[in-house]
Design a protein around this motif. Structure first.
Motif, PDB file in Angstrom:
ATOM      1  N   TYR A 215       0.580  -1.412  -0.181  1.00 27.83           N
ATOM      2  CA  TYR A 215       0.361   0.587   0.218  1.00 27.83           C
ATOM      3  C   TYR A 215       1.001   1.051  -0.202  1.00 27.83           C
ATOM      4  N   ASN A 216       1.684   1.227   0.876  1.00 26.05           N
ATOM      5  CA  ASN A 216       3.074   2.710   0.941  1.00 26.05           C
ATOM      6  C   ASN A 216       4.122   2.645  -0.040  1.00 26.05           C
ATOM      7  N   ARG A 217       4.096   1.291  -0.747  1.00 24.50           N
ATOM      8  CA  ARG A 217       4.231   1.810  -2.106  1.00 24.50           C
ATOM      9  C   ARG A 217       3.576   2.410  -3.387  1.00 24.50           C
ATOM     10  N   ALA A 218       2.804   1.516  -3.151  1.00 22.05           N
ATOM     11  CA  ALA A 218       1.666   2.681  -4.027  1.00 22.05           C
ATOM     12  C   ALA A 218       1.058   3.513  -4.064  1.00 22.05           C
ATOM     13  N   ALA A 219       1.202   4.472  -2.903  1.00 23.17           N
ATOM     14  CA  ALA A 219       1.229   5.895  -2.068  1.00 23.17           C
ATOM     15  C   ALA A 219       2.278   6.443  -2.689  1.00 23.17           C
ATOM     16  N   GLU A 220       2.953   6.243  -2.975  1.00 23.43           N
ATOM     17  CA  GLU A 220       4.266   7.360  -3.402  1.00 23.43           C
ATOM     18  C   GLU A 220       3.639   8.508  -4.054  1.00 23.43           C
ATOM     19  N   GLY A 221       3.602   9.004  -3.902  1.00 16.54           N
ATOM     20  CA  GLY A 221       3.742  10.626  -5.109  1.00 16.54           C
ATOM     21  C   GLY A 221       2.067  11.107  -5.334  1.00 16.54           C
ATOM     22  N   ILE A 222       1.322  10.219  -4.415  1.00 14.48           N
ATOM     23  CA  ILE A 222       0.362  10.341  -4.343  1.00 14.48           C
ATOM     24  C   ILE A 222      -0.303  11.563  -3.236  1.00 14.48           C
ATOM     25  N   GLU A 223      -0.413  12.876  -3.261  1.00 15.52           N
ATOM     26  CA  GLU A 223      -0.426  13.729  -2.300  1.00 15.52           C
ATOM     27  C   GLU A 223      -1.773  13.438  -1.997  1.00 15.52           C
ATOM     28  N   TYR A 224      -2.536  12.793  -1.876  1.00 19.12           N
ATOM     29  CA  TYR A 224      -3.461  12.584  -0.374  1.00 19.12           C
ATOM     30  C   TYR A 224      -3.863  11.727  -0.394  1.00 19.12           C
ATOM     31  N   ALA A 225      -2.818  10.576  -0.577  1.00 19.27           N
ATOM     32  CA  ALA A 225      -2.588   9.228  -0.050  1.00 19.27           C
ATOM     33  C   ALA A 225      -1.411   9.098   1.335  1.00 19.27           C
ATOM     34  N   ALA A 226      -1.518   9.564   2.987  1.00 19.71           N
ATOM     35  CA  ALA A 226      -0.762   9.405   3.196  1.00 19.71           C
ATOM     36  C   ALA A 226      -0.058   7.550   3.632  1.00 19.71           C
ATOM     37  N   PRO A 227       1.426   7.313   3.872  1.00 22.75           N
ATOM     38  CA  PRO A 227       1.401   6.289   4.459  1.00 22.75           C
ATOM     39  C   PRO A 227       0.886   5.360   5.850  1.00 22.75           C
ATOM     40  N   LEU A 228       0.892   4.527   5.940  1.00 26.06           N
ATOM     41  CA  LEU A 228       0.137   3.685   6.678  1.00 26.06           C
ATOM     42  C   LEU A 228       1.708   3.451   7.638  1.00 26.06           C
ATOM     43  N   GLN A 229       0.927   2.166   9.202  1.00 23.74           N
ATOM     44  CA  GLN A 229       1.588   1.914   9.532  1.00 23.74           C
ATOM     45  C   GLN A 229       0.142   0.683  10.684  1.00 23.74           C
TER      46      GLN A 229
ATOM     47  N   GLU B  34     -12.531  -5.928  -9.337  1.00 27.37           N
ATOM     48  CA  GLU B  34     -11.684  -6.707  -9.184  1.00 27.37           C
ATOM     49  C   GLU B  34     -12.130  -6.470  -7.381  1.00 27.37           C
ATOM     50  N   ALA B  35     -12.290  -5.844  -6.861  1.00 26.49           N
ATOM     51  CA  ALA B  35     -13.158  -4.941  -5.273  1.00 26.49           C
ATOM     52  C   ALA B  35     -13.796  -3.775  -5.321  1.00 26.49           C
ATOM     53  N   SER B  36     -14.241  -3.520  -4.516  1.00 28.27           N
ATOM     54  CA  SER B  36     -14.656  -2.560  -4.308  1.00 28.27           C
ATOM     55  C   SER B  36     -13.786  -1.634  -3.028  1.00 28.27           C
ATOM     56  N   GLY B  37     -12.368  -2.251  -2.103  1.00 24.71           N
ATOM     57  CA  GLY B  37     -12.049  -1.484  -1.920  1.00 24.71           C
ATOM     58  C   GLY B  37     -10.494  -2.722  -1.292  1.00 24.71           C
ATOM     59  N   LEU B  38      -9.861  -1.780  -0.043  1.00 16.80           N
ATOM     60  CA  LEU B  38      -8.518  -2.457  -0.145  1.00 16.80           C
ATOM     61  C   LEU B  38      -8.438  -2.878   1.584  1.00 16.80           C
ATOM     62  N   LEU B  39      -8.261  -3.752   1.586  1.00 18.87           N
ATOM     63  CA  LEU B  39      -7.742  -4.386   3.377  1.00 18.87           C
ATOM     64  C   LEU B  39      -6.699  -4.458   3.493  1.00 18.87           C
ATOM     65  N   VAL B  40      -5.480  -3.295   4.304  1.00 15.46           N
ATOM     66  CA  VAL B  40      -4.388  -3.575   4.171  1.00 15.46           C
ATOM     67  C   VAL B  40      -4.407  -3.995   6.194  1.00 15.46           C
ATOM     68  N   VAL B  41      -3.161  -5.074   5.697  1.00 15.13           N
ATOM     69  CA  VAL B  41      -2.922  -5.138   6.961  1.00 15.13           C
ATOM     70  C   VAL B  41      -1.265  -5.486   7.488  1.00 15.13           C
ATOM     71  N   ASN B  42      -0.908  -5.544   8.137  1.00 16.07           N
ATOM     72  CA  ASN B  42       0.297  -5.444   9.016  1.00 16.07           C
ATOM     73  C   ASN B  42       1.405  -6.575   7.931  1.00 16.07           C
ATOM     74  N   ASP B  43       2.579  -6.445   7.730  1.00 15.71           N
ATOM     75  CA  ASP B  43       2.803  -7.209   6.531  1.00 15.71           C
ATOM     76  C   ASP B  43       3.566  -8.658   6.593  1.00 15.71           C
ATOM     77  N   GLY B  44       3.579  -8.615   8.613  1.00 19.42           N
ATOM     78  CA  GLY B  44       3.847  -9.820   9.089  1.00 19.42           C
ATOM     79  C   GLY B  44       2.625 -10.379   8.851  1.00 19.42           C
ATOM     80  N   GLU B  45       1.277 -10.351   8.755  1.00 20.18           N
ATOM     81  CA  GLU B  45       0.346 -11.041   9.161  1.00 20.18           C
ATOM     82  C   GLU B  45      -0.399 -11.448   7.437  1.00 20.18           C
ATOM     83  N   TYR B  46       0.064 -10.123   6.975  1.00 21.61           N
ATOM     84  CA  TYR B  46       0.376 -10.531   5.582  1.00 21.61           C
ATOM     85  C   TYR B  46       0.541 -11.970   4.875  1.00 21.61           C
ATOM     86  N   ALA B  47       1.543 -12.172   5.380  1.00 20.93           N
ATOM     87  CA  ALA B  47       2.375 -12.831   5.079  1.00 20.93           C
ATOM     88  C   ALA B  47       2.462 -14.992   5.848  1.00 20.93           C
TER      89      ALA B  47
END
Length: 642
Positions: A383-397, A450-463
């Motif tokens: 998500y953070n890589r996709a949000a790079e350079g997009i003004e309204y999208a802040a990185p997530l932790q 493909e979907a109506s939104g994104l569900l963003v989770v922690n990297d470890g949990e994603y793996a």
């Protein structure tokens, strides 16, 4: 001298009163004919230009709007002219002219003005219709220009429609004069005026209505706009009416009690006369202020959508080109390397390239839009890589056991996922409970089904989650963002041609939407400018009518002031203040109404619209000021003593 010659002499002698009405009517006829000439153009009517079908329907709706508006404008003008001519008709009656002869004279005068307006309007419409066709052809990106023709249907519709309009208003004016008594006609301009009095309760009501309307407009949101739109309009219109009929008189009375201001030089005379003028002009100022608000709001809204169309498109489609593959190691129907090779060959450079793997999961939304949707589960890093350079999208932790819902549309006032709410994700028989950290809005990848939104989770949990999902259930997203993407429509088209035809439906690109968006927004701006300028000319003409209906009475008052020692420069100063307020107040009130309408628009679109709205208000104020200068010059020229 026959009646036709007498009517012509009357028009020539009173041309300063008729000129604004004539020009406004001629402009209405011109716009109506130009729209009709496009609607009934043979190439449009026969369907040879497919892209013009939508424009045809919009222009037809605008024609109906012009006719309705012209009806009320001509009706108002008829009342204004009738008021200035009542004494003249009374004298003619006293000298032996019958009512039928006066009606006949009026018929000749009004129809001469009407026929002249129709003739000049159609003539100028024919003159500028070629430019109008060229502008529309360019906006629709039609290869061959639309040829110049004079459609008989448009010509006949314009002549019959406006001739019927002028005839109906003329018969109404004749009926009104025919019922008046001689003494009433002679005394029409000399009716005694009562001192203006303001009701304290209605003054308070004006403040309450405007304050309530402004508050609702300032605080409304997307989910409340349908319920609050009518109350906002009603409160604002009612408050504007009492502002001019009651509150303005109360303000002037307050100024009269400020002795330091009231007794300074010519202020006493200017303020005293202004109290009567505000009462006499209250309804006119009310109508013009409401029209000004409509013009500014509509023009500002169209301009906002025109200027922000690129931004809105980028918010919906953050990547210039994208596609998805079902399965992590499935055979590639679309080769990413082939896409990059074609882009490089066409001179397009990549600003960003994405490859994101995820899986579709069911998700339940909260709030007013509670429903079950499909979300694409991705990692925090992706998500953070996709949000790079997009003004309204802040990185997530995101902490382990937590998740964030990303909604692709910027609707910040609607809560789709409450913070602290619980969700459960089941993958291949295993369950992961998640605590939601709320929502973010605005797309970071192209979600086209493909979907109506994104569900963003922690990297470890994603793996861990993706380790439980078979490779054939995983979805891989490929995204490419180009530098100066607006200039590379041809390169994107080459990419689409390089993809097998059966696979093209999975390819999403921004440039194809950009062309259609530019067409629709540019056409809306062009048509909106015509209609808005028509409304402006008509509303400013109403002020012109009102000013010249009181010209003779004002002339007597100013000559009396000069006989008691007031100088010409002092008289001109008083006139400048009074005419200036007549033209300035509707701009100020209309701009205030429009400013809160822009705030409502900003709430709905979740974007800053103030710079665009300020530009529209500035242009309108400049046009109104120029009209004021022309009117003041004509008014001064008609003052016999000045």
């Amino acid at each position: 001298m026959n009646f036709r010659q007498l009517a012509l002499k009357n028009i020539q002698g009173n041309w300063h009163r008729y000129v604004a009405f004539f020009l406004s009517s001629a402009f209405s006829v011109m716009v109506f004919y130009m729209f009709g000439s496009f609607i009934y153009h043979p190439e449009i009517a026969n369907g040879n230009i497919k892209a013009a079908s939508m424009v045809k329907q919009v222009l037809f709706a605008c024609q109906i709007l012009i006719v309705v508006f012209s009806f009320f404008f001509v009706l108002y003008a008829s009342f204004a002219f009738l008021k200035t001519r009542k004494k003249e008709f009374g004298l003619l009656t006293l000298f032996g002219m019958t009512r039928s002869q006066i009606c006949r004279l009026m018929f000749y005068e009004q129809m001469m003005i009407g026929l002249l307006s129709i003739g000049v309007g159609i003539g100028t419409g024919m003159l500028f219709s070629k430019l109008f066709f060229l502008a529309i052809a360019r906006l629709l990106q039609i290869d061959s220009p639309i040829r110049f023709v004079v459609p008989p249907q448009a010509l006949l519709q314009t002549v019959i429609g406006f001739l019927a309009l002028f005839l109906a208003m003329t018969l109404f004016a004749m009926f009104s004069v025919g019922r008046s008594q001689i003494i009433a006609l002679l005394r029409a301009a000399k009716q005694p005026k009562k001192p203006p009095v303001a009701s304290p309760w209605l003054t308070v009501l004006a403040v309450v209505c405007l304050g309530g309307g402004y508050y609702l407009a300032f605080t409304t949101s997307l989910k409340l706009i349908l319920q609050l739109m009518l109350p906002i309009v009603l409160l604002t219109v009612l408050g504007t009416y009492f502002l001019f009929t009651q509150a303005s008189v109360a303000i002037i009375h307050r100024l009269q009690r400020l002795t330091g201001l009231y007794y300074n030089r010519t202020n006493m005379i200017a303020i005293s006369q202004l109290a009567f003028k505000m009462k006499d002009n209250a309804r006119t100022l009310f109508v013009v202020s409401v029209l000004s608000a409509v013009i500014l709001t509509a023009s500002g809204t169209i301009y906002v959508f025109y200027k922000s169309s690129d931004q809105q498109l980028m918010e919906q489609l953050p990547n210039t080109i994208s596609f998805t593959e079902q399965g992590l190691n499935a055979p590639r129907g679309i080769d990413p390397e082939r896409i990059k090779a074609v882009l490089t060959a066409e001179g397009a450079s990549l600003a960003k390239e994405l490859k994101i793997a995820g899986v579709q999961v069911p998700l339940k939304l909260d709030g007013s839009r509670a429903s079950d949707i499909t979300a694409l589960l991705i990692s925090e890093s992706d998500y953070n890589r996709a949000a790079e350079g997009i003004e309204y999208a802040a990185p997530l932790q995101i902490a382990p056991g937590h998740a964030v819902f990303s909604y692709p549309y910027k609707m910040s006032d609607i809560k789709l996922m409450e913070k602290g709410s619980q969700r459960t994700v089941q993958l291949n028989g295993q369950t992961w409970p998640l605590e939601m950290d709320g929502q973010v809005t605005g797309a970071v990848i192209n979600l086209m089904g493909e979907a109506s939104g994104l569900l963003v989770v922690n990297d470890g949990e994603y793996a861990q989650m993706m380790g439980k999902v078979p490779d054939d259930r995983k979805i891989v997203y490929y995204g490419f963002e180009l530098n100066r993407w607006q200039e590379h429509a041809a390169a994107v088209e080459k990419v689409k041609q390089s993809v097998p035809e059966e696979q093209r439906k999975r390819l999403s690109d921004r440039t194809s939407y950009y062309a259609s968006t530019q067409q629709s927004s540019s056409l809306a701006l062009l048509i909106g400018l015509f209609v808005s300028f028509l409304f402006f000319v008509a509303s400013a003409s109403m002020l012109y009518f009102k000013l010249f209906t009181e010209l003779q009475e004002d002339d007597h008052q100013y000559r009396a002031l000069m006989r008691i020692g007031m100088s010409v420069s002092e008289i001109r100063r008083i006139i400048n203040v009074q005419i200036g307020l007549l033209f300035l107040l509707p701009v100020v009130v209309g701009a205030a109404h429009a400013a809160f309408a822009y705030k409502t628009l900003a709430n709905l679109l979740s974007m800053n619209v103030w710079s665009y709205g300020a530009m529209v208000i500035f242009v309108y104020a400049v046009l109104q000021f120029l009209y004021f200068l022309l009117t003041r010059r004509a008014y001064m020229g008609q003052m016999k003593s000045l």
